[in-house]
Scaffold this motif. Sequence first.
Motif, mmCIF file in Angstrom:
data_model
loop_
_atom_site.group_PDB
_atom_site.id
_atom_site.type_symbol
_atom_site.label_atom_id
_atom_site.label_comp_id
_atom_site.label_asym_id
_atom_site.label_seq_id
_atom_site.Cartn_x
_atom_site.Cartn_y
_atom_site.Cartn_z
ATOM 1 N N ALA A 120 7.029 9.875 -3.278
ATOM 2 C CA ALA A 120 7.531 9.960 -2.113
ATOM 3 C C ALA A 120 7.669 11.583 -1.535
ATOM 4 N N GLN A 121 7.744 12.225 -2.699
ATOM 5 C CA GLN A 121 7.866 13.864 -2.346
ATOM 6 C C GLN A 121 6.555 14.156 -1.894
ATOM 7 N N GLU A 122 5.343 13.653 -2.547
ATOM 8 C CA GLU A 122 4.221 14.261 -2.106
ATOM 9 C C GLU A 122 3.884 13.642 -0.587
ATOM 10 N N ARG A 123 4.367 12.567 -0.199
ATOM 11 C CA ARG A 123 4.047 11.973 1.176
ATOM 12 C C ARG A 123 4.883 13.069 1.999
ATOM 13 N N SER A 124 6.163 13.579 1.592
ATOM 14 C CA SER A 124 6.690 14.718 2.511
ATOM 15 C C SER A 124 5.939 15.999 2.583
ATOM 16 N N PHE A 125 4.896 16.090 1.675
ATOM 17 C CA PHE A 125 4.003 17.039 1.634
ATOM 18 C C PHE A 125 2.803 16.998 2.468
ATOM 19 N N GLY A 126 2.722 15.893 3.275
ATOM 20 C CA GLY A 126 1.605 15.423 3.785
ATOM 21 C C GLY A 126 0.389 14.626 3.089
ATOM 22 N N HIS A 127 0.470 14.328 1.740
ATOM 23 C CA HIS A 127 -0.368 13.753 0.799
ATOM 24 C C HIS A 127 -0.274 12.342 0.874
ATOM 25 N N ASP A 128 -1.099 11.314 1.353
ATOM 26 C CA ASP A 128 -1.231 9.842 1.288
ATOM 27 C C ASP A 128 -1.255 9.362 0.020
ATOM 28 N N VAL A 129 -0.170 9.143 -0.739
ATOM 29 C CA VAL A 129 -0.084 8.606 -2.036
ATOM 30 C C VAL A 129 0.224 7.286 -2.148
ATOM 31 N N PRO A 130 -0.721 6.574 -2.579
ATOM 32 C CA PRO A 130 -0.535 4.978 -2.354
ATOM 33 C C PRO A 130 0.545 4.549 -3.567
ATOM 34 N N GLU A 131 1.192 3.377 -3.379
ATOM 35 C CA GLU A 131 1.790 2.801 -4.524
ATOM 36 C C GLU A 131 1.169 2.120 -5.586
ATOM 37 N N PRO A 132 1.670 2.118 -6.814
ATOM 38 C CA PRO A 132 0.854 1.179 -7.802
ATOM 39 C C PRO A 132 0.874 0.019 -7.591
ATOM 40 N N GLY A 133 -0.497 -0.693 -7.806
ATOM 41 C CA GLY A 133 -0.824 -1.838 -7.180
ATOM 42 C C GLY A 133 -1.076 -2.316 -5.927
ATOM 43 N N GLU A 134 -0.997 -1.199 -5.063
ATOM 44 C CA GLU A 134 -1.225 -1.573 -3.584
ATOM 45 C C GLU A 134 -2.582 -2.135 -3.411
ATOM 46 N N SER A 135 -2.612 -3.145 -2.378
ATOM 47 C CA SER A 135 -4.232 -3.614 -2.076
ATOM 48 C C SER A 135 -4.784 -2.676 -1.552
ATOM 49 N N SER A 136 -6.119 -3.064 -1.687
ATOM 50 C CA SER A 136 -7.038 -2.050 -0.958
ATOM 51 C C SER A 136 -7.160 -2.069 0.471
ATOM 52 N N ALA A 137 -6.912 -3.282 1.100
ATOM 53 C CA ALA A 137 -6.707 -3.297 2.605
ATOM 54 C C ALA A 137 -5.599 -2.833 3.050
ATOM 55 N N ALA A 138 -4.295 -2.554 2.455
ATOM 56 C CA ALA A 138 -3.392 -1.816 2.978
ATOM 57 C C ALA A 138 -3.490 -0.240 2.917
ATOM 58 N N LYS A 139 -4.181 -0.070 1.881
ATOM 59 C CA LYS A 139 -4.610 1.501 1.615
ATOM 60 C C LYS A 139 -5.643 1.918 2.835
ATOM 61 N N THR A 140 -6.498 1.001 3.100
ATOM 62 C CA THR A 140 -7.537 1.063 4.162
ATOM 63 C C THR A 140 -6.819 1.150 5.740
ATOM 64 N N ALA A 141 -5.753 0.397 5.701
ATOM 65 C CA ALA A 141 -5.272 0.246 7.128
ATOM 66 C C ALA A 141 -4.432 1.594 7.237
ATOM 67 N N SER A 142 -3.812 1.942 6.092
ATOM 68 C CA SER A 142 -3.091 3.266 6.234
ATOM 69 C C SER A 142 -3.990 4.679 6.811
ATOM 70 N N ALA A 143 -5.206 4.592 5.905
ATOM 71 C CA ALA A 143 -5.846 5.733 6.133
ATOM 72 C C ALA A 143 -6.760 5.895 7.435
ATOM 73 N N ASP A 144 -6.911 4.535 7.971
ATOM 74 C CA ASP A 144 -7.645 4.130 9.111
ATOM 75 C C ASP A 144 -6.810 4.739 10.473
ATOM 76 N N SER A 145 -5.445 4.429 10.330
ATOM 77 C CA SER A 145 -4.667 4.677 11.395
ATOM 78 C C SER A 145 -4.513 5.964 11.728
ATOM 79 N N GLY A 146 -4.867 7.037 10.917
ATOM 80 C CA GLY A 146 -4.648 8.341 11.115
ATOM 81 C C GLY A 146 -5.859 9.092 11.653
#
Length: 295
Positions: free
Chosen positions: A132-158
């Motif tokens: 969570a701290q890394e996200r506060s510093f602007g790094h898009d750190v995924p959660e362990p076991g997060e689906s690739s689709a969710a990661k793609t959606a988050s990355a795409d939106s920005g």
Amino acid sequence: MPARLFDAQALLLARRDENRKQSDVATEVGVSAARVSAWETGRSVPDPEKLPRLAAAVRRDLDTLFPRNGRPDLADLRADAGYSQSATRALTGTRTPGPVAAAENGQRRLSKEYEQRLADAYGVSVDALRRAQERSFGHDVPEPGESSAAKTASADSGSGVLPATLAGKITYVLDRMPAPVTDAALAARGNDLVGAEVLTEDLVHDLRTGVVTSASDEVLRALAEALDTTPLMFRSHDAGVERVIAETLVLRNQVAAIAARGGAEAGLSAELLAFISKEVSNARREALASYDHEG
């Protein structure tokens, strides 16, 4: 920060469903009944750290009543634990909330002596706190076991172009809306506009997060109506079409922002604003007609 989505109507309905008075909720949250009334009528929004107690007061799950579109950062973890920033002084043993404030603002990371204390207070692991701290510093750190689709959606939106996935496209539009919208509100709006029960809160959630990666034309139409866009946005894979749609969304939001300020700051008359808004609407209708013809 992906703040939780506050829905005044959902709060009101939940309280009434549980047959609770505003004064009952106010007592549990630690505010006045007038404050609860202001929240339910949309005249004000509760501080993030009050949402957990507010959800509990109306007997609802926090994630269900006030969902969050994205991964939590440090401020989110603190708010979800019910702490204001100033209250963290007692957790860190410092005279000011400076260490936590600096970390939440992406200025200085927490010292290790504070990590375990805060993790315990927030009800998370130290690893989760560090992510969570890394996200506060602007790094898009995924959660362990997060689906690739969710990661793609988050990355795409920005990105500045229309994302490739359905989940990414939905998030792209939501991120550019003037105010947060819940999955339940999107489902209700889409169904109302198409005149049929096509969407559900769960379906919108699954489409938005990438759990479900495709949908029928009927669902896409209702979703597009709810998001005030064209079904072509979800259906087309033509780069030119997608670029026009993305630019139209940007223009629409710019016009709305200027109109909200009365147009004076940008030197635009009411007539010109109305003309631009009309042309954007016409473009949307033409795109929708094209979609109907192709379908």
